[in-house]
Design an enzyme around this catalytic site. Sequence first.
Site, mmCIF file in Angstrom:
data_model
loop_
_atom_site.group_PDB
_atom_site.id
_atom_site.type_symbol
_atom_site.label_atom_id
_atom_site.label_comp_id
_atom_site.label_asym_id
_atom_site.label_seq_id
_atom_site.Cartn_x
_atom_site.Cartn_y
_atom_site.Cartn_z
ATOM 1 N N SER A 133 0.852 -1.183 0.000
ATOM 2 C CA SER A 133 0.000 0.000 0.000
ATOM 3 C C SER A 133 0.887 1.232 0.000
ATOM 4 O O SER A 133 2.041 1.184 0.452
ATOM 5 C CB SER A 133 -0.890 -0.012 1.244
ATOM 6 O OG SER A 133 -1.554 1.230 1.401
ATOM 7 N N TYR A 146 -2.556 0.077 10.403
ATOM 8 C CA TYR A 146 -2.461 -0.398 9.022
ATOM 9 C C TYR A 146 -1.109 -0.015 8.434
ATOM 10 O O TYR A 146 -0.439 -0.840 7.795
ATOM 11 C CB TYR A 146 -3.602 0.189 8.191
ATOM 12 C CG TYR A 146 -3.600 -0.229 6.747
ATOM 13 C CD1 TYR A 146 -3.790 -1.557 6.392
ATOM 14 C CD2 TYR A 146 -3.415 0.701 5.727
ATOM 15 C CE1 TYR A 146 -3.791 -1.953 5.047
ATOM 16 C CE2 TYR A 146 -3.428 0.319 4.393
ATOM 17 C CZ TYR A 146 -3.613 -1.004 4.065
ATOM 18 O OH TYR A 146 -3.621 -1.392 2.747
#
Length: 276
Positions: A133, A146
């Site tokens: 990501s 995250y």
Amino acid sequence: MKKTILITGTSSGLGKTTAHLFAHQGWNVVATMRRPEEERELVQLSNVLVTRLDVQDHVSITTAIEAAIARFGRIDALVNNAGFGLFGLFEATPPEKVAEQFNVNVFGVMDVTRAILPHFRQNKGGLILNIGSGAGVFTLPMLSLYCASKFALEGFTEALSYELASQNIVVKMIEPGGVTSTKFEQRSGAEAVQNAAIPDYDRFVAHTNAVFAGLREVCQATEEDVAKVIYQAATDGTDRLRYVATEDIKPMVQARRETSEDEYIAFMRDRFGTKA
């Protein structure tokens, strides 16, 4: 001979779209998910094996790999796609959710990778594509856990690539940003609702939510766009390590990787208004 790719997390979103793309391009696809009995589309494709794999269940990992080899003879590539994102304040997130974030996004990737490596070494080669990501390159408030999991995945992937090059196994990292059609954000929102509210953060949370709303407005990438980058990475014949998969994150990736530390921190603090 057709090549075979095993993809985790194919019940929806990017994983399912990627499975469809590779199947359409003539690959054998092992589409794994936690509840394969609920799948209705991929099971209709003759070159797709839909089978159970829960990255938190070691037995299911081994069983899925064995089923894939039994069906197609060998596995040539692995896409570690299964994952989710916790959204919310770190202080308000229960420890058990923190553990789950790492169990799925980091340890799950490690366990699937470890399980398939003997097969790749036996074949004298293989390809591992880890779905990271932009939040593994730069950090974002309200996504600290995250980000932490994806930063860990970045480090693991890079270091592993050096080790496995000795075995003719290529390791790559795909770095997408916001995707308009994915269900990822829906789950993140559901996770955030479960977090306890802390009034002291109200002003900061409101500001951060407004910034994210603005970022979502300029997000134009789709699951199909990212799947095409995954396919490119799987077929370009290079040992390139990282692929930035969506345009929206390129300014922040550039700020992180191509400017000084002071410039980058000033850029992020100004954007997110993190000063008290």
